[in-house]
Design an enzyme around this catalytic site. Structure first.
Site, PDB file in Angstrom:
ATOM      1  N   SER A  43       0.540  -1.358   0.297  1.00 16.86           N
ATOM      2  CA  SER A  43      -0.414   0.013   0.310  1.00 16.86           C
ATOM      3  C   SER A  43       1.000   1.086  -0.184  1.00 16.86           C
ATOM      4  CB  SER A  43      -0.878  -0.054   1.358  1.00 16.86           C
ATOM      5  OG  SER A  43      -0.648   0.187   2.200  1.00 16.86           O
ATOM      6  N   LEU A  44       2.136   0.775   1.014  1.00 20.09           N
ATOM      7  CA  LEU A  44       2.923   2.428   0.452  1.00 20.09           C
ATOM      8  C   LEU A  44       3.919   2.793  -0.780  1.00 20.09           C
ATOM      9  CD1 LEU A  44       3.960   2.674   4.659  1.00 20.09           C
ATOM     10  CD2 LEU A  44       1.549   3.515   2.879  1.00 20.09           C
ATOM     11  N   GLY A  45       4.338   1.263  -0.951  1.00 19.23           N
ATOM     12  CA  GLY A  45       5.407   1.326  -2.379  1.00 19.23           C
ATOM     13  C   GLY A  45       5.928  -0.152  -3.098  1.00 19.23           C
ATOM     14  N   GLN A  46       6.742   0.142  -3.849  1.00 17.93           N
ATOM     15  CA  GLN A  46       6.530  -1.450  -4.476  1.00 17.93           C
ATOM     16  C   GLN A  46       8.096  -1.460  -4.376  1.00 17.93           C
ATOM     17  OE1 GLN A  46       4.418  -0.136  -7.621  1.00 17.93           O
ATOM     18  NE2 GLN A  46       5.806   0.662  -8.720  1.00 17.93           N
TER      19      GLN A  46
ATOM     20  N   ASP B 230       6.480  -4.789  14.164  1.00 15.74           N
ATOM     21  CA  ASP B 230       6.131  -5.187  12.568  1.00 15.74           C
ATOM     22  C   ASP B 230       5.721  -6.864  12.190  1.00 15.74           C
ATOM     23  OD1 ASP B 230       3.784  -5.634  10.733  1.00 15.74           O
ATOM     24  OD2 ASP B 230       5.470  -4.202   8.648  1.00 15.74           O
TER      25      ASP B 230
END
Length: 776
Positions: A227-230, A376
């Site tokens: 969702s934030l980056g790739q 996390d």
């Protein structure tokens, strides 16, 4: 982000051969009901087994272990994430979470906010209508799973803030039912990738040059998207393989407008206390959002990884953290070392069990030592590398745990071992489960019932889980009992490791892995609170020395020593210190020089030790409290004994010395009674001619007190444990080749321990004589 409140204040007899079972009539063994760590471990296995027979509890445990998480690198093609696009007008959003600045920014853009609200209602309208209908018809429980599935899909579509919020809720059993947790655990943080041309343009803007001038290679398409980056796989000009993460455009705008909308709703709900009595939505959101904002800063993430690696590198070189290439990292681009490997949860390698143990030690070190906690923890972030090490990934979310919480958890364990429920309830306040100034008296009976059921003999078979659940639910309903955010992360981390371990070892118990590290912390940390916790662990609330607890600690410490060596694997270098070998015989013994002690002239600690300890220890043998076999030379030198004799064991030696003084005193007096009885002088009385004496006559050999029996039994247990069951032989001055490694410690101890031991023994004898003479 730092978590934690303000602190408000504060056996088994081991032998390597049979011990003579005939006991002196003065020293008969006394059986005491205790809960050892091993018994507690077995009881917890039993509890876990019975819990898994309950469907709801089984789902809850699977959720906490992260067993429902998606392993996909990309989302399904049908998933579409809605982001907010704002025309640039020269005003920038804050890069640190500041609700006032965010409110000012979006307060001047009502059209954009209204558009987002319409977008949200369009996506979630059906869900909200369904929930309202369930409430009206009383079918909330019946449709719970269906609504959870809908919510999961909606959150994926709504973008990063809702995806992350759903993931945070998925490990909160105090806020969600097991079924809802199960569905949100499947919430996929993977979304369709965005155009690589846009990604490369953003990379150039962030790093100041085209990617071709930085990397020798870069995959044309991402290998994973979230969702934030790739993420792309590449290679630097210098040849190192790297992972390059590029942040998704529009993330900051989307996140902040969603936070603004949710927070505005929370402020409105504050006007309805009946809704917010159990939780302050605004406070919870602000706490979560501050951590979430940190994940948007890739520079911070890289620094987190570097700091984490430095904190664990010495004790846990078997844990690998990808190196961050700072020169190729910015707020929205992160370049790190590429690590090959397989997910630990999917590995079939023989060493998975050992790596789980490494993981447990690693997370306990974060929790109880460094205070810098990987926030996390899920199976996808734990990798087994080809060379058999444990790699931990993704350091965007980290939590700081302050000393008050770290020490409070260890204190709580000490109190639990001794079933000191009054102290445990206070620990809940220290650990932020219960707010300060709460009346704790009504909570104590219910918690005592819960813990007693779990720790009583018979284990889980004695626990009625329906009653237990009802009791716990009543506590959370009647009192402001909550699960602190840091503790939810701990549950998740330990749960994930337990879930991986249980695949290969159904008998795995987290207590067996955790207590050795806790014992190491208790025995080696010099902070006043942990020193007090160590003393409490051994003495308990009654201030009575408990040899079984001490042996539990020492045994666990040895287990940690073994586990830490296993954790280091082949990485241990120069671990053993060369020690001169002192062979038997006076000539070779004299090769080691010992200090001169004033008044003693030339001093040999081996002979002196024999002179000081032989009499009472042979008394033990004559009383058949311990056995002696001078032909047995297979004395194992224990790690615990080496620790006690080493400089870092000085605090431990201090309170052991007091028990040794009591034991030698009791044994010597018992020998005196044996001698007096042998001579037929039991009834002889000595006249007391001292002025002011309360008694005129005293027996030649006064009777021993009841406590003397316990003192000697404790000495027997501890000495037999440390000597491998050869107490008399090991400590009577006979040096066995396997015990030579202890000799380097002797010179330093001689000038420290023996004078102090003699002083305390003389003081004790003097105090007893004065008491007998002057006190009725």
């Amino acid at each position: 982000m730092r978590l934690g409140g303000q602190h408000k204040g504060l056996g088994v007899l081991r032998t390597t051969r049979p011990v003579n079972t005939r006991r002196s009539r003065l020293f008969r063994p006394e059986c005491r009901a205790t809960t050892s760590v091993k018994e507690m471990s077995q009881q917890m296995r039993d509890v876990r087994s019975q819990m898994e027979e309950d469907e709801n509890l089984k789902v809850l445990m699977a959720s906490l272990r992260g067993q429902n998480l998606s392993d996909a690198d990309f989302a399904d093609e049908s998933v579409e994430m809605k982001l907010v696009v704002v025309d640039e007008d020269g005003e920038a959003l804050p890069l640190e979470y500041d609700p006032d600045l965010i409110g000012d920014y979006w307060g001047r853009r009502p059209v954009a906010v209204f558009s987002r609200v319409v977008q949200l209602l369009g996506i979630a309208g059906g869900f909200l209508g369904g929930v309202g209908l369930d409430l009206l018809t009383g079918k909330g429980k019946e449709n719970e799973v269906q609504r959870a599935i809908q919510l999961r899909n909606i959150m994926t579509s709504l973008g990063p803030a809702y995806i992350k919020l759903g993931q945070a809720l998925s490990i909160r059993p105090d806020l969600l039912s097991p079924a809802a947790m199960n569905e949100l655990q499947q919430l996929c943080d993977k979304v369709p990738s965005f155009d690589s041309k846009i990604a490369m343009q953003q990379l150039q803007e962030e790093l100041g040059k085209p990617w071709t001038e930085i990397y020798a290679e870069l995959t044309p398409e991402p290998i994973a998207a979230a969702s934030l980056g790739q993420v792309y796989k590449g290679k630097l000009k210098t040849g190192e393989e790297v992972a390059v993460k590029v942040q998704r455009p529009g993330v900051l705008e989307t996140v902040t407008v969603d936070l603004y909308i949710i927070r505005s709703l929370g402020l409105i709900l504050r006007n309805f206390p009946e809704i917010t009595a159990r939780a302050d939505i605004v406070a919870l959101l602000d706490e979560w959002a501050a951590r979430f904002f940190e994940e948007l800063d890739y520079v911070r993430e890289g620094n987190n990884a570097t700091r984490f690696a430095e904190l664990i590198s010495t004790d846990l070189p078997q844990v690998v953290v990808p190196k961050t290439y700072e020169e190729f990292t910015s707020r929205r681009v992160l370049t790190t070392q590429w690590l090959d490997g397989e997910k630990l949860s999917q590995s079939q390698a023989d060493d998975v069990g050992k790596l789980v143990n490494v993981g447990v030690i690693c997370y306990l070190k974060q929790l109880l030592d460094t205070g810098f906690f990987h926030a996390d923890p899920h199976p996808g972030n734990m990798i087994r590398t080809p060379d058999g090490r444990l790699a931990i990934l993704d350091f965007g979310l980290m939590t700081e745990i302050d000393d008050n919480i770290k020490y409070g958890m260890i204190e709580a364990i000490s109190h639990l071992v001794h079933r000191d429920y009054d102290a445990i309830v206070e620990d809940f306040v220290t650990l932020d489960f219960i707010p300060e100034d709460t009346d704790l008296s009504p909570i104590l009976p219910v918690l005592a019932k819960v813990f007693d059921q779990a720790l009583e003999g018979g284990g889980a078979k004695n626990i009625n889980f329906q009653d237990l659940a009802a009791d716990l639910a009543q506590i959370t309903f009647d009192y402001p009992f909550r699960i602190p955010p840091y503790f939810a992360l701990i549950i998740r981390a330990i749960g994930v490791l337990e879930g991986i371990a249980l695949v290969g070892d159904p008998n795995f118990a987290i207590v067996d892995e955790a207590f050795p590290y806790i014992s190491k912390r208790l025995m080696t940390d010099d902070s006043p609170r942990l020193r007090e916790a160590l003393r409490y662990m051994v003495y308990g609330k009654s201030s009575t020395f408990d040899a079984d607890r001490l042996i539990d600690l020492l045994d666990a410490f040895e287990t940690f020593s073994d586990n830490s060596k296993s954790a280091r694997g082949s990485l241990d270098l120069n671990e053993n210190v060369d020690i001169p070998i002192i062979e038997s015989g006076n000539e070779r013994r004299n090769q080691m020089r010992f200090p001169r002690i004033p008044g003693l002239g030339s001093w040999d600690p081996i002979s002196a030790g024999a002179g000081l300890l032989t009499a009472p220890l042979f008394a033990l043998n004559s009383m058949n409290v311990v056995g002696m076999d001078s032909t047995n030379e297979d004395i194992r030198t224990r790690e615990a004994l080496k620790f006690i004799l080493a400089p870092e064991g000085s605090f431990f030696r201090d309170f052991l010395m007091e028990e040794a003084v009591k034991s030698v005193d009791a044994l010597s007096r018992n020998q005196l009674r044996e001698l007096v009885a042998l001579l037929g002088l039991e009834d002889v009385l000595i006249p007391i001619l001292v002025p002011g004496a309360s008694r005129r006559l005293l027996p030649l050999a006064p009777p021993l007190e009841d406590d003397d029996q316990i003192v000697v039994q404790n000495l027997v247990k501890v000495v037999n444990f440390l000597s491998g069951g050869n107490a008399v032989y090991a400590l009577s001055g006979f040096i066995n080749p396997s015990a030579r490694e202890l000799l380097p410690y002797v010179p330093g101890l001689a000038s420290e321990v023996l004078p102090e031991f003699s002083r305390r023994l003389f003081s004790r004898i003097s105090a007893r004589i004065l008491r007998d003479v002057f006190v009725e």
